[in-house]
Design an enzyme around this catalytic site. Structure first.
Site, short mmCIF file in Angstrom:
data_model
loop_
_atom_site.label_atom_id
_atom_site.label_comp_id
_atom_site.label_asym_id
_atom_site.label_seq_id
_atom_site.Cartn_x
_atom_site.Cartn_y
_atom_site.Cartn_z
N ALA A 185 -11.33 -8.15 -13.15
CA ALA A 185 -9.96 -8.36 -13.62
C ALA A 185 -9.02 -7.83 -12.55
CB ALA A 185 -9.76 -7.61 -14.93
N GLY A 195 -15.01 -7.96 -14.60
CA GLY A 195 -14.75 -9.24 -15.27
C GLY A 195 -15.46 -10.40 -14.57
N GLU A 214 -18.80 -10.40 -16.02
CA GLU A 214 -18.67 -10.84 -17.42
C GLU A 214 -18.45 -12.35 -17.50
OE1 GLU A 214 -15.72 -7.71 -17.92
OE2 GLU A 214 -16.78 -7.06 -19.71
N GLU A 256 -16.25 -0.74 -13.86
CA GLU A 256 -15.03 -0.28 -14.54
C GLU A 256 -14.98 1.23 -14.70
OE1 GLU A 256 -16.95 -2.82 -15.52
OE2 GLU A 256 -15.71 -4.52 -16.14
N1 CAA Z 1 -8.11 -6.52 -8.65
C1 CAA Z 1 -7.09 -6.63 -7.76
N2 CAA Z 1 -7.26 -6.68 -6.42
C2 CAA Z 1 -8.52 -6.61 -5.98
C3 CAA Z 1 -9.62 -6.48 -6.83
C4 CAA Z 1 -9.37 -6.43 -8.24
N3 CAA Z 1 -10.36 -6.34 -9.13
N4 CAA Z 1 -10.75 -6.41 -6.08
C5 CAA Z 1 -10.36 -6.51 -4.81
N5 CAA Z 1 -9.02 -6.63 -4.73
C6 CAA Z 1 -8.19 -6.76 -3.52
C7 CAA Z 1 -8.07 -5.44 -2.76
O1 CAA Z 1 -7.06 -4.64 -3.35
C8 CAA Z 1 -7.74 -5.91 -1.38
O2 CAA Z 1 -6.36 -6.24 -1.33
P1 CAA Z 1 -5.47 -5.78 -0.06
O3 CAA Z 1 -6.06 -6.53 1.11
O4 CAA Z 1 -4.09 -6.22 -0.42
O5 CAA Z 1 -5.65 -4.30 0.08
C9 CAA Z 1 -8.52 -7.22 -1.25
O6 CAA Z 1 -8.83 -7.62 -2.59
C10 CAA Z 1 -9.84 -7.05 -0.50
O7 CAA Z 1 -10.57 -6.00 -1.12
P2 CAA Z 1 -11.15 -4.74 -0.31
O8 CAA Z 1 -10.31 -4.47 0.91
O9 CAA Z 1 -11.33 -3.63 -1.27
O10 CAA Z 1 -12.56 -5.35 0.16
P3 CAA Z 1 -13.91 -4.55 0.43
O11 CAA Z 1 -14.84 -5.56 1.01
O12 CAA Z 1 -13.65 -3.29 1.16
O13 CAA Z 1 -14.43 -4.12 -1.05
C11 CAA Z 1 -14.96 -4.48 -3.37
C12 CAA Z 1 -14.79 -5.11 -1.97
C13 CAA Z 1 -16.13 -3.52 -3.37
C14 CAA Z 1 -15.22 -5.64 -4.35
C15 CAA Z 1 -13.67 -3.73 -3.76
O14 CAA Z 1 -12.57 -4.59 -3.54
C16 CAA Z 1 -13.62 -3.29 -5.18
O15 CAA Z 1 -14.23 -2.29 -5.54
N6 CAA Z 1 -12.87 -4.03 -6.07
C17 CAA Z 1 -12.67 -3.66 -7.44
C18 CAA Z 1 -13.90 -3.92 -8.29
C19 CAA Z 1 -13.65 -3.48 -9.71
O16 CAA Z 1 -13.42 -2.33 -10.01
N7 CAA Z 1 -13.70 -4.45 -10.65
C20 CAA Z 1 -13.51 -4.19 -12.06
C21 CAA Z 1 -12.08 -4.45 -12.44
S1 CAA Z 1 -11.71 -3.97 -14.10
C22 CAA Z 1 -12.32 -5.20 -15.08
O17 CAA Z 1 -12.88 -6.18 -14.61
C23 CAA Z 1 -12.11 -5.02 -16.57
C24 CAA Z 1 -12.79 -6.02 -17.43
O18 CAA Z 1 -13.85 -5.77 -17.97
C25 CAA Z 1 -12.17 -7.32 -17.74
#
Ligand code: CAA
Length: 260
Positions: A68, A111, A114, A134
């Site tokens: 998400a 998400g 999911e 998460e």
């Molecule tokens: N939401 C918003 N932006 C996101 C995102 C997310 N879930 N995942 C990645 N991005 C964005 C980053 O902020 C970044 O943006 P900027 O270039 O503007 O900084 C861009 O995508 C590239 O990401 P990274 O620079 O972090 O790339 P990376 O290769 O270093 O890492 C990753 C990749 C491990 C996937 C890392 O981005 C990450 O940990 N993302 C979040 C994963 C996460 O926590 N997901 C769960 C979300 S909560 C949820 O999903 C609730 C639910 O149950 C519905």
């Protein structure tokens, strides 16, 4: 092949296959409201379209979806997030009647994972990784992760993934039964298409009732489920496809199904 462009997804058809590609590359296909609305609208349109028999949902090589959209969510309060009812769209995905094959490469996290689990068959590239991270941002899965992952891979592994937030590789996901097939990154989408083509040749009405009966497992007791299956089985004897399928078998020729 027809291509329609939305803001956050790409939609195309290839013969009887409807393809939706998540397309927010700058944020690794993070699932914001707008993307989810476009996605469910596209899936429902394919579901209504008689010429489409199977749907493939995919992302990019780098990311299926990294979850998400955290930016969109970060300032929500309990009341605001509840009133937005962000998971209502997910309930609509659950109601799609045609089979959905997920073709997954790169990140399928939160998400994203999911969403994959809302699909019916999962083909992964060797670079795919699946996880529910998460917990690392102070929340828990909210789009079915605690329920679906547990049903698919069992309590102990689901606990490990959800409590540590640690992702697993495509090979691990395959060993756990989360993924049907793993293919090299250049081939995973073709592998998904091959499966889609195979299913597209079957009777669409039988495919629909089979999907419905399999999904019933998650909602009911074994005796109610068996009853449900039996009724769907009996119901298929009202279809032309049942007559055609059985006649073709007896006449030793391939069946031609029309979905009637
Ligand atoms: N939401 C918003 N932006 C996101 C995102 C997310 N879930 N995942 C990645 N991005 C964005 C980053 O902020 C970044 O943006 P900027 O270039 O503007 O900084 C861009 O995508 C590239 O990401 P990274 O620079 O972090 O790339 P990376 O290769 O270093 O890492 C990753 C990749 C491990 C996937 C890392 O981005 C990450 O940990 N993302 C979040 C994963 C996460 O926590 N997901 C769960 C979300 S909560 C949820 O999903 C609730 C639910 O149950 C519905």
């Amino acid at each position: 092949m027809m291509t329609l462009t939305n803001q956050n997804i790409l939609v195309e058809t290839d013969d009887q296959i409807g393809i939706v590609k998540l397309n927010r590359p700058k944020v690794l296909n993070a699932l914001n409201h707008e993307l989810m609305d476009e996605l469910v609208t596209a899936l429902e349109a394919f579901d209504r379209n008689d010429s489409i028999r199977v749907i493939i949902l995919t992302g990019s090589e780098r990311a299926f979806a990294a979850g998400a959209d955290i930016k969109e969510m970060s300032d929500e309060t309990t009341v605001s997030i509840m009133l937005k009812d962000r998971f209502a769209t997910w309930d609509r995905i659950r109601n799609i009647k045609k089979p959905i094959i997920a073709a997954v490469s790169g990140f399928a996290l939160g998400g994203g994972c999911e969403l994959v689990m809302n699909c019916d068959i999962i083909v992964a590239s060797e670079t795919a990784q699946f996880g529910q991270p998460e917990i690392n941002i102070g929340v828990i899965p909210g789009a079915g992760g605690t329920q679906r992952l547990t049903r698919v891979i069992g309590k102990h592994k689901a606990m490990e993934l959800i409590l540590t937030g640690r992702p697993i590789t495509a090979a691990e996901a395959h060993a756990l039964g989360l993924v049907n097939k793993v293919a090299p990154v250049e081939l995973y989408f073709d592998a998904a298409k091959e499966l889609a083509r195979e299913i597209a040749k079957k009777s669409p009405i039988a495919v629909r009732l089979a999907k419905e009966a399999v999904l019933k497992t998650f909602d009911t007791s074994i005796s109610e489920g068996l009853q449900f299956e039996r009724k769907n089985f009996y119901m298929l004897f009202a279809s032309e496809d049942q007559k055609e399928g059985m006649r073709a078998f007896l006449e030793k020729r391939p069946a031609s199904f029309t979905g009637r």
